[in-house]
Design a protein around this motif. Structure first.
Motif, short mmCIF file in Angstrom:
data_model
loop_
_atom_site.label_atom_id
_atom_site.label_comp_id
_atom_site.label_asym_id
_atom_site.label_seq_id
_atom_site.Cartn_x
_atom_site.Cartn_y
_atom_site.Cartn_z
N TRP A 127 0.86 -1.17 0.00
CA TRP A 127 0.00 0.00 0.00
C TRP A 127 0.90 1.23 0.00
O TRP A 127 1.63 1.48 0.95
N LEU A 128 0.87 2.01 -1.10
CA LEU A 128 1.71 3.20 -1.22
C LEU A 128 0.97 4.38 -0.63
O LEU A 128 -0.08 4.80 -1.14
N LEU A 129 1.50 4.94 0.44
CA LEU A 129 0.84 6.02 1.16
C LEU A 129 1.16 7.37 0.53
O LEU A 129 2.26 7.61 0.03
N ASN A 130 0.17 8.28 0.58
CA ASN A 130 0.41 9.66 0.18
C ASN A 130 -0.17 10.57 1.26
O ASN A 130 -0.61 10.11 2.31
N LYS A 131 -0.18 11.87 0.98
CA LYS A 131 -0.58 12.82 2.01
C LYS A 131 -1.98 12.55 2.53
O LYS A 131 -2.26 12.69 3.73
N SER A 132 -2.90 12.13 1.67
CA SER A 132 -4.28 11.91 2.11
C SER A 132 -4.43 10.67 2.98
O SER A 132 -5.49 10.44 3.57
N ALA A 156 9.68 -3.57 -1.85
CA ALA A 156 8.37 -3.60 -1.20
C ALA A 156 7.42 -4.60 -1.87
O ALA A 156 6.66 -5.30 -1.20
N ALA A 157 7.46 -4.66 -3.20
CA ALA A 157 6.56 -5.58 -3.91
C ALA A 157 6.88 -7.03 -3.57
O ALA A 157 5.98 -7.85 -3.35
N SER A 158 8.17 -7.36 -3.54
CA SER A 158 8.58 -8.72 -3.20
C SER A 158 8.20 -9.08 -1.77
O SER A 158 7.71 -10.17 -1.49
N LEU A 159 8.41 -8.15 -0.84
CA LEU A 159 8.07 -8.40 0.57
C LEU A 159 6.57 -8.59 0.74
O LEU A 159 6.12 -9.49 1.47
N ALA A 160 5.78 -7.75 0.07
CA ALA A 160 4.31 -7.87 0.19
C ALA A 160 3.82 -9.20 -0.36
O ALA A 160 2.90 -9.82 0.18
N TRP A 161 4.43 -9.68 -1.46
CA TRP A 161 4.03 -10.97 -2.02
C TRP A 161 4.35 -12.11 -1.06
O TRP A 161 3.54 -13.00 -0.84
N ARG A 162 5.54 -12.06 -0.45
CA ARG A 162 5.92 -13.12 0.48
C ARG A 162 5.06 -13.12 1.74
O ARG A 162 4.85 -14.17 2.34
N LEU A 163 4.54 -11.96 2.12
CA LEU A 163 3.77 -11.85 3.37
C LEU A 163 2.26 -11.78 3.14
O LEU A 163 1.51 -11.48 4.07
N VAL A 207 4.05 1.50 2.49
CA VAL A 207 5.27 2.19 2.03
C VAL A 207 5.06 3.68 2.17
O VAL A 207 4.11 4.25 1.63
N LEU A 208 5.97 4.33 2.92
CA LEU A 208 5.93 5.77 3.13
C LEU A 208 7.22 6.35 2.58
O LEU A 208 8.30 6.17 3.15
N THR A 209 7.14 7.04 1.43
CA THR A 209 8.34 7.60 0.81
C THR A 209 8.42 9.09 1.09
O THR A 209 7.43 9.76 1.36
N GLU A 210 9.62 9.63 0.98
CA GLU A 210 9.87 11.06 1.21
C GLU A 210 10.42 11.61 -0.10
O GLU A 210 11.62 11.53 -0.38
N ASP A 211 9.53 12.04 -0.98
CA ASP A 211 9.92 12.53 -2.31
C ASP A 211 9.74 14.05 -2.34
O ASP A 211 8.62 14.56 -2.28
N GLN A 212 10.85 14.80 -2.42
CA GLN A 212 10.78 16.26 -2.34
C GLN A 212 10.02 16.87 -3.51
O GLN A 212 9.54 17.99 -3.43
N GLU A 213 9.90 16.15 -4.61
CA GLU A 213 9.22 16.70 -5.77
C GLU A 213 7.77 16.24 -5.87
O GLU A 213 7.05 16.61 -6.80
N ILE A 265 12.54 -0.16 8.46
CA ILE A 265 11.30 -0.93 8.44
C ILE A 265 10.87 -1.19 9.87
O ILE A 265 11.69 -1.53 10.73
N SER A 266 9.56 -1.02 10.14
CA SER A 266 9.02 -1.35 11.46
C SER A 266 7.90 -2.37 11.28
O SER A 266 7.20 -2.37 10.27
N VAL A 267 7.75 -3.25 12.27
CA VAL A 267 6.67 -4.23 12.30
C VAL A 267 5.88 -4.01 13.59
O VAL A 267 6.43 -4.11 14.68
N THR A 268 4.59 -3.70 13.44
CA THR A 268 3.71 -3.48 14.58
C THR A 268 2.72 -4.65 14.64
O THR A 268 2.00 -4.92 13.69
N TYR A 269 2.70 -5.34 15.79
CA TYR A 269 1.86 -6.52 15.95
C TYR A 269 0.48 -6.14 16.48
O TYR A 269 0.31 -5.08 17.07
#
Length: 471
Positions: free
Chosen positions: A140-145, A179-186, A194-200, A226-230
């Protein structure tokens, strides 16, 4: 050995036919080496398909809303089992992957993913949306909203059924893992965000301020990690940092290993649902044969002889399943609730020789330590609380009593084969000796002469066996 186990919410209106159709679709999408062809399914809920080293079996107990499927594959000395069970009464689907070895089994590739069956069930819309996010094989790619999503997951009152993995990037949008590979395995075992910090591009938090200044301090420690919250709010969030690993693949493998182990520690990790379904059918068969016997008094003696043989055989089978059933009976009712059974300890390489064995020995060690602790001290309070919250299975006492009775009887051990089997032994021998193997583990093998022994010898044999198994 159980490799993977998860239990996910099913759609409230899910029909058994849809569940079995997903199994058929899974077979159709499998690779050629894992696909049964032809597979002509006509809607039967009790059927069996076979091709070479592959088999797929459907079975059910409709009046208990219990529907199951088992896929088996034998290859290179390794037997793979994939079980899927629909608990219609509580709207839950259990998926488990298991493997056993033969003597000539080869080593396995450790790059493990959750079963593709989960992805097929997602595509067929079998799962209900109980979490903030839907179950998905993609990140899940997060954005400001999406900031409210983070707040709800990490700080709201909504309970998440599976762990949440949060991947944070750097200012250039780089991520520490694929991220795509990790999400498929899990898939089906964790949500991947996924929370990215893209200045543009759009930013979920202002770039000039540190993230921990925005109220996410316990979940987002810094960028590029990476953090894992149970699901259990009381458990501390676990952080994984790239600098602690040799490469990105090792980091991904460690995250997957932690989450898979967490799932196996939950109640559904000990849930032998397919075996329970079969055990219930065996019990039904015994009840039905007993009813037929009572309805046919004219041929009572003949039917009784036949029924006695059947019941003896069925009783032996039920005893084989009894230990696995113990975990199941309590778990079905609680399948829809909030699990709080995360383990205090990480298991090592030793496998349990009966369900609950390791917990029994740990509890016994705690009881011993309690006897020498200050009764008013903190240590004693913790020991007493653990003993109160974790009852033992009682198997040590039961098995010890059987061993004393059988070895002390003076009879030949073959006369007590059923009792020894109940205590976990297999019995073999030649014309002079009996050989008992406990839990099919060659480390615990005992040999006894077939000639009758006196009281002292029997007492010594009992002491040797109990000391090696339970002391």
């Amino acid at each position: 050995m159980l490799l993977f186990s998860t239990i996910l919410p099913a759609q409230a209106d899910l029909e058994p036919e849809q569940f079995y159709q997903a199994m058929v679709d899974w077979n159709a999408k499998a690779t050629e080496a894992n696909r049964i062809e032809p597979l002509d399914w006509n809607g039967e809920m009790v059927c069996h398909f076979q091709k070479d080293n592959l088999s797929l079996e459907f079975d059910c107990l409709p009046d208990e809303s219990l529907y199951g499927a088992r896929f088996l594959k034998s290859e290179d000395g390794i037997n793979w089992r994939t079980d899927a069970i629909l608990f219609g009464n509580v709207h839950r689907i259990l998926i488990q992957l298991d493997r056993t070895y033969s003597e000539d089994a080869a080593n396995l590739n450790q790059d493990f993913s959750t079963p593709m069956l989960i992805s097929v069930m997602m595509d067929n819309d079998l799962f209900a949306k109980e979490d903030v996010l839907p179950y998905s094989a993609r990140p899940w790619l997060l954005n400001k909203s999406d900031r409210p999503i983070l707040e709800t997951i990490f700080f709201g009152d909504h309970y998440q059924s599976i762990p949440v993995v949060l991947i944070t990037g750097d200012f250039q949008g780089n991520l520490p893992v694929n991220a795509a590979s990790l999400a498929w395995r899990l898939k089906g075992a964790a949500h991947v965000l996924v929370l990215t910090e893209d200045q543009e591009g759009p930013q979920i938090l202002p770039a000039e301020m540190p993230w921990w200044g925005h109220g996410f301090g316990t979940k987002i420690n810094k960028r590029y990690q990476i953090s894992v919250t149970y699901p259990n709010r009381e458990e501390t969030t676990e952080f994984f940092r790239p600098e602690d690993y040799q490469d990105r693949q090792q980091l991904q493998d460690d995250i997957c290993s932690r989450i898979f182990h967490y799932n196996l520690q939950l109640e559904n990790g000990n849930l032998p649902a397919w075996m329970v379904l079969k055990a219930h059918k065996i019990q039904r068969q015994a009840v039905e044969e007993t009813r037929q016997y009572k309805d046919n008094e004219a041929s009572m003696n003949e039917v009784f002889d036949l029924l006695n043989e059947d019941v003896s055989s069925l009783t032996s089978q039920i005893q084989d399943l009894q230990q696995e059933n113990q975990a199941m009976l309590l778990s079905i009712k609680a399948a829809g609730g909030k699990g709080k059974n995360e383990g205090l300890l990480t298991l090592g390489q030793e496998q349990e020789l009966y369900p609950g064995e390791i917990q029994d020995f740990v509890l016994e060690a705690i009881r011993t330590a309690l006897k020498v602790s200050n009764p008013e001290g903190r240590k004693a309070a913790i020991y007493e609380d653990l003993l109160k919250a974790n009852p033992s299975t009682g198997e040590i006492e039961t098995r010890s009593a059987i061993i004393r009775d059988v070895l002390g009887s003076g009879d030949g051990l073959d006369k007590h084969a059923n009792e020894l089997k109940r205590a976990g032994f297999t019995i073999t021998g030649d014309h002079k000796h009996y050989k008992l193997v406990y839990g099919d583990d060659g480390r615990y093998t005992f040999s006894f002469g077939k000639t009758p022994s006196d009281y002292r010898a029997a007492k010594n044999n009992i002491s040797i066996v109990l000391s090696k198994l339970f002391k």
